[in-house]
Motif scaffolding. Sequence first.
Motif, PDB file in Angstrom:
ATOM      1  N   GLN A   1     138.935 -22.163  55.037  1.00 23.32           N
ATOM      2  CA  GLN A   1     138.593 -23.388  54.305  1.00 23.32           C
ATOM      3  C   GLN A   1     138.290 -23.096  52.840  1.00 23.32           C
ATOM      4  O   GLN A   1     138.519 -23.934  51.979  1.00 23.32           O
ATOM      5  CB  GLN A   1     137.401 -24.100  54.962  1.00 23.32           C
ATOM      6  CG  GLN A   1     137.708 -24.692  56.334  1.00 23.32           C
ATOM      7  CD  GLN A   1     138.810 -25.729  56.267  1.00 23.32           C
ATOM      8  OE1 GLN A   1     139.962 -25.440  56.575  1.00 23.32           O
ATOM      9  NE2 GLN A   1     138.467 -26.941  55.861  1.00 23.32           N
ATOM     10  N   LEU A   2     137.776 -21.900  52.546  1.00 29.64           N
ATOM     11  CA  LEU A   2     137.450 -21.521  51.175  1.00 29.64           C
ATOM     12  C   LEU A   2     138.652 -20.969  50.406  1.00 29.64           C
ATOM     13  O   LEU A   2     138.524 -20.620  49.230  1.00 29.64           O
ATOM     14  CB  LEU A   2     136.333 -20.462  51.172  1.00 29.64           C
ATOM     15  CG  LEU A   2     134.924 -20.952  51.473  1.00 29.64           C
ATOM     16  CD1 LEU A   2     133.991 -19.763  51.650  1.00 29.64           C
ATOM     17  CD2 LEU A   2     134.419 -21.884  50.386  1.00 29.64           C
ATOM     18  N   LYS A  10     139.188 -29.205  52.560  1.00 25.23           N
ATOM     19  CA  LYS A  10     139.344 -28.070  51.641  1.00 25.23           C
ATOM     20  C   LYS A  10     139.169 -28.469  50.185  1.00 25.23           C
ATOM     21  O   LYS A  10     138.613 -27.698  49.398  1.00 25.23           O
ATOM     22  CB  LYS A  10     140.713 -27.412  51.824  1.00 25.23           C
ATOM     23  CG  LYS A  10     140.805 -26.493  53.002  1.00 25.23           C
ATOM     24  CD  LYS A  10     142.143 -25.773  53.002  1.00 25.23           C
ATOM     25  CE  LYS A  10     142.216 -24.788  54.150  1.00 25.23           C
ATOM     26  NZ  LYS A  10     143.468 -24.016  54.118  1.00 25.23           N
ATOM     27  N   VAL A  57     126.081 -26.749  54.447  1.00 25.89           N
ATOM     28  CA  VAL A  57     127.218 -27.555  54.011  1.00 25.89           C
ATOM     29  C   VAL A  57     127.493 -28.608  55.087  1.00 25.89           C
ATOM     30  O   VAL A  57     127.661 -28.269  56.258  1.00 25.89           O
ATOM     31  CB  VAL A  57     128.467 -26.668  53.792  1.00 25.89           C
ATOM     32  CG1 VAL A  57     129.680 -27.515  53.437  1.00 25.89           C
ATOM     33  CG2 VAL A  57     128.194 -25.632  52.710  1.00 25.89           C
ATOM     34  N   VAL A 108     132.253 -32.070  54.557  1.00 27.14           N
ATOM     35  CA  VAL A 108     132.634 -31.293  53.371  1.00 27.14           C
ATOM     36  C   VAL A 108     133.380 -30.036  53.804  1.00 27.14           C
ATOM     37  O   VAL A 108     134.427 -29.702  53.261  1.00 27.14           O
ATOM     38  CB  VAL A 108     131.401 -30.945  52.513  1.00 27.14           C
ATOM     39  CG1 VAL A 108     131.769 -29.968  51.396  1.00 27.14           C
ATOM     40  CG2 VAL A 108     130.780 -32.217  51.942  1.00 27.14           C
ATOM     41  N   LEU A 109     132.849 -29.350  54.796  1.00 26.25           N
ATOM     42  CA  LEU A 109     133.477 -28.123  55.290  1.00 26.25           C
ATOM     43  C   LEU A 109     134.889 -28.392  55.805  1.00 26.25           C
ATOM     44  O   LEU A 109     135.789 -27.567  55.634  1.00 26.25           O
ATOM     45  CB  LEU A 109     132.616 -27.496  56.391  1.00 26.25           C
ATOM     46  CG  LEU A 109     133.091 -26.170  56.955  1.00 26.25           C
ATOM     47  CD1 LEU A 109     133.227 -25.112  55.872  1.00 26.25           C
ATOM     48  CD2 LEU A 109     132.152 -25.689  58.051  1.00 26.25           C
ATOM     49  N   LEU A 141     135.438 -29.136  49.618  1.00 23.66           N
ATOM     50  CA  LEU A 141     134.736 -27.862  49.744  1.00 23.66           C
ATOM     51  C   LEU A 141     134.988 -26.987  48.517  1.00 23.66           C
ATOM     52  O   LEU A 141     134.066 -26.319  48.039  1.00 23.66           O
ATOM     53  CB  LEU A 141     135.149 -27.124  51.020  1.00 23.66           C
ATOM     54  CG  LEU A 141     134.440 -25.787  51.243  1.00 23.66           C
ATOM     55  CD1 LEU A 141     132.924 -25.970  51.340  1.00 23.66           C
ATOM     56  CD2 LEU A 141     134.980 -25.098  52.486  1.00 23.66           C
ATOM     57  N   LYS A 142     136.189 -27.008  48.001  1.00 17.27           N
ATOM     58  CA  LYS A 142     136.491 -26.230  46.795  1.00 17.27           C
ATOM     59  C   LYS A 142     135.557 -26.640  45.658  1.00 17.27           C
ATOM     60  O   LYS A 142     134.964 -25.785  44.992  1.00 17.27           O
ATOM     61  CB  LYS A 142     137.950 -26.452  46.378  1.00 17.27           C
ATOM     62  CG  LYS A 142     138.320 -25.769  45.081  1.00 17.27           C
ATOM     63  CD  LYS A 142     139.753 -26.085  44.680  1.00 17.27           C
ATOM     64  CE  LYS A 142     140.114 -25.459  43.347  1.00 17.27           C
ATOM     65  NZ  LYS A 142     141.479 -25.785  42.934  1.00 17.27           N
ATOM     66  N   TRP A 174     132.592 -28.145  45.843  1.00 14.01           N
ATOM     67  CA  TRP A 174     131.214 -27.772  46.170  1.00 14.01           C
ATOM     68  C   TRP A 174     131.008 -26.261  46.041  1.00 14.01           C
ATOM     69  O   TRP A 174     129.986 -25.815  45.520  1.00 14.01           O
ATOM     70  CB  TRP A 174     130.862 -28.237  47.575  1.00 14.01           C
ATOM     71  CG  TRP A 174     130.559 -29.705  47.697  1.00 14.01           C
ATOM     72  CD1 TRP A 174     131.259 -30.746  47.152  1.00 14.01           C
ATOM     73  CD2 TRP A 174     129.482 -30.301  48.405  1.00 14.01           C
ATOM     74  NE1 TRP A 174     130.690 -31.938  47.496  1.00 14.01           N
ATOM     75  CE2 TRP A 174     129.596 -31.698  48.269  1.00 14.01           C
ATOM     76  CE3 TRP A 174     128.452 -29.793  49.163  1.00 14.01           C
ATOM     77  CZ2 TRP A 174     128.696 -32.593  48.841  1.00 14.01           C
ATOM     78  CZ3 TRP A 174     127.556 -30.679  49.748  1.00 14.01           C
ATOM     79  CH2 TRP A 174     127.672 -32.061  49.581  1.00 14.01           C
ATOM     80  N   ALA A 175     131.961 -25.477  46.513  1.00 14.94           N
ATOM     81  CA  ALA A 175     131.827 -24.014  46.470  1.00 14.94           C
ATOM     82  C   ALA A 175     131.870 -23.509  45.027  1.00 14.94           C
ATOM     83  O   ALA A 175     131.107 -22.601  44.663  1.00 14.94           O
ATOM     84  CB  ALA A 175     132.918 -23.358  47.307  1.00 14.94           C
TER      85      ALA A 175
END
Length: 108
Positions: A14-15, A89, A81, A85-86, A92-93, A95-96
């Motif tokens: 996912q990251l 993708k 998270v 959101v997780l 999540l991008k 947020w990460a």
Amino acid sequence: MAVDESFLNYVKDQLSEIGEFQAKKMFGGVGFFKEGIMFGMLGGAVFRLRVDDTNKPDFEAKGMKPYSSKTKKKGMPYYEVPVEVLEDKDILKTWALKAFEVAKKHKK
């Protein structure tokens, strides 16, 4: 706290949109690093990202709470998270990468 390998692999996938990063096993969990700076962590089946006042409202708006250790009296600057959101993708991008910027800003 054991890490679920299938969940770890899922989080890493996912990251994948954030560019190069490393996942390192540490203290019974996994730390997520970009440019040598820890921006996320996985403990058991819970993925958390680094927060400060700039991104904490995003987590709190989703009902997330800070990580607290049984051995430390104060909370740590990581929030769980949200599942939605997780699972996305693109979100999540965002947020990460915010969490990475927070981690860079607070690097000691």
